[in-house]
Design a protein around this motif. Structure first.
Motif, short mmCIF file in Angstrom:
data_model
loop_
_atom_site.label_atom_id
_atom_site.label_comp_id
_atom_site.label_asym_id
_atom_site.label_seq_id
_atom_site.Cartn_x
_atom_site.Cartn_y
_atom_site.Cartn_z
N PRO A 1 0.84 -1.20 0.00
CA PRO A 1 0.00 0.00 0.00
C PRO A 1 0.88 1.25 0.00
N ALA A 2 0.52 2.22 -0.82
CA ALA A 2 1.39 3.38 -1.02
C ALA A 2 1.54 4.24 0.23
N LEU B 1 -3.73 4.19 -3.55
CA LEU B 1 -2.83 3.55 -4.51
C LEU B 1 -2.09 2.39 -3.87
N SER B 2 -1.56 1.52 -4.74
CA SER B 2 -0.55 0.55 -4.31
C SER B 2 0.73 0.86 -5.07
N ASP C 1 14.68 2.52 -5.17
CA ASP C 1 14.84 3.53 -6.21
C ASP C 1 13.45 4.10 -6.53
N ALA C 2 13.15 5.27 -6.00
CA ALA C 2 11.81 5.85 -6.16
C ALA C 2 11.47 6.10 -7.63
N ALA C 3 12.49 6.38 -8.44
CA ALA C 3 12.23 6.66 -9.85
C ALA C 3 11.72 5.43 -10.59
N LYS C 4 12.00 4.24 -10.04
CA LYS C 4 11.57 3.01 -10.70
C LYS C 4 10.31 2.41 -10.09
N ALA C 5 9.82 3.02 -9.01
CA ALA C 5 8.59 2.53 -8.39
C ALA C 5 7.40 2.81 -9.31
N LEU C 6 6.44 1.88 -9.35
CA LEU C 6 5.24 2.03 -10.17
C LEU C 6 4.03 2.12 -9.24
N TYR C 7 3.03 2.88 -9.66
CA TYR C 7 1.85 3.08 -8.83
C TYR C 7 0.61 2.60 -9.58
N PHE C 8 -0.31 2.00 -8.82
CA PHE C 8 -1.51 1.42 -9.41
C PHE C 8 -2.73 1.84 -8.61
N SER C 9 -3.80 2.15 -9.32
CA SER C 9 -5.05 2.54 -8.66
C SER C 9 -5.76 1.29 -8.14
N ALA C 10 -6.87 1.51 -7.44
CA ALA C 10 -7.58 0.40 -6.81
C ALA C 10 -8.08 -0.62 -7.81
#
Length: 332
Positions: A243-244, A253-254, A316-325
């Motif tokens: 969980p973000a 987000l996740s 590496d925050a630049a490579k993190a991906l975010y996804f909605s519910a």
């Protein structure tokens, strides 16, 4: 030039729809892999291309011809299956040449094609042997050779390496990649193994529940997945999802973090409890929990870390991906 076009392909068995409005274009000379979990429809889709199953709706085009009404033997395709399907009473040479004899190809041309295929597949010294005298890898090469000699418009390969052990699968994978370069042929390859997909494909088609999730090159899909399913399916070890709000982002987000993008850091934001350690020599995998969430951390080199140890992790925050519910890709 387009070698294969699938236009709005659907397939139902009784009331169960297994393929849903599939659109795919394959360029001449491409190595395209259909990948997805068991039951996603990838083998059924290949059988529709081959003509072994009729599409319930949509069109299959091979080159500039719609082949829906054309039987498999007239489509200019050659298939390699998971089972070798060799004739036990025929030697290697005769197994490879049988289809050509049935087509009425002249003997001299048959001998030339068999010789060329056996040279490519390193089977020259085995032409007089019978299937029972061959290893699993050799039998699979004979099955591939039987397809090569036909000089098809399309090679269709349905999980051809599944019956081989791990080391042999890797070797045969390399052989297939080299063979594709030599032949410059169009190949459609079905597998549930994402490592095979990543290492072989020019283009990957990710399927789930009879639908196309994403199409692109291996690295396009790895770096820019359109949704959480694709992100989690491609990559070994698989992507971690948290969980973000654990890292101070929007709680709706996740966040997806690949194991290789995590690292040990005294001031890292993630406190992890190590539950298992995989010492692989060149790499070390940590299986850990962050709160109630499981994670895998891939560290380069050897590390003296034991189970039940606590570590702090950065990423590496630049490579993190975010996804909605709903699982779709979202901005941070």
């Amino acid at each position: 030039m387009t070698a294969l076009a699938l236009k709005k392909i659907s397939k139902s068995f009784d009331k169960t729809q297994v393929l849903k409005d599939i659109d795919i274009e394959v360029n001449e000379g491409e190595f395209v892999v259909f990948v997805g979990p068991s039951g996603c429809g990838k083998s059924t889709l290949l059988r529709v291309v081959a003509g072994l199953e009729d599409a319930s709706a949509g069109e299959v085009w091979i080159g500039d011809q719609c082949v829906n009404p054309i039987p498999p033997s007239k489509r200019g395709i050659a298939m390699v299956f998971q089972s070798y399907a060799l004739y036990p009473h025929l030697n290697v040479s005769k197994n490879m040449s049988l289809a050509l004899k049935q087509e009425g190809i002249p003997k001299d041309e048959i001998a030339e094609r068999v010789a060329e295929a056996s040279r490519m597949l390193k089977l020259d010294g085995y032409l007089e042997r019978y299937p029972s005298e061959l290893s699993g890898g050799q039998r699979q090469r004979v099955a591939i050779g039987r397809a090569i000699v036909r000089k098809p418009k399309l090679f269709l390969l349905d999980e051809p390496l599944s019956n081989l052990d791990a080391a042999l699968r890797m070797n045969t994978r390399v052989e297939l990649a080299n063979l594709h370069k030599q032949l410059k042929a169009t190949m459609i390859y079905v597998t549930h193994d994402q490592t095979e997909a990543m290492t072989l494909a020019d283009k990957i088609v990710v399927l789930r529940d009879g639908q196309v999730e994403q199409i692109g090159s291996p690295m396009e899909l790895y770096n820019n997945p359109v949704n959480q399913f694709v992100a989690g399916f491609l990559g070994s070890p698989a992507m971690n999802f948290l969980p973000a709000d654990i890292i101070g982002k929007d709680a709706s987000l996740s966040v997806g973090i690949r194991p290789e993008d995590l690292f040990l850091a005294d001031d890292g934001p993630l406190l992890a409890d190590v539950t298992h350690v995989e010492h692989l020599g060149g790499d070390t995998n940590l299986i850990a929990t962050v709160g109630e969430y499981n994670m895998t951390v891939r560290l380069f080199g050897q590390h003296d870390i034991e189970p039940d140890q606590q570590v702090k992790l950065g990423f590496d925050a630049a490579k993190a991906l975010y996804f909605s519910a709903d699982g779709l890709r979202a901005s941070s």
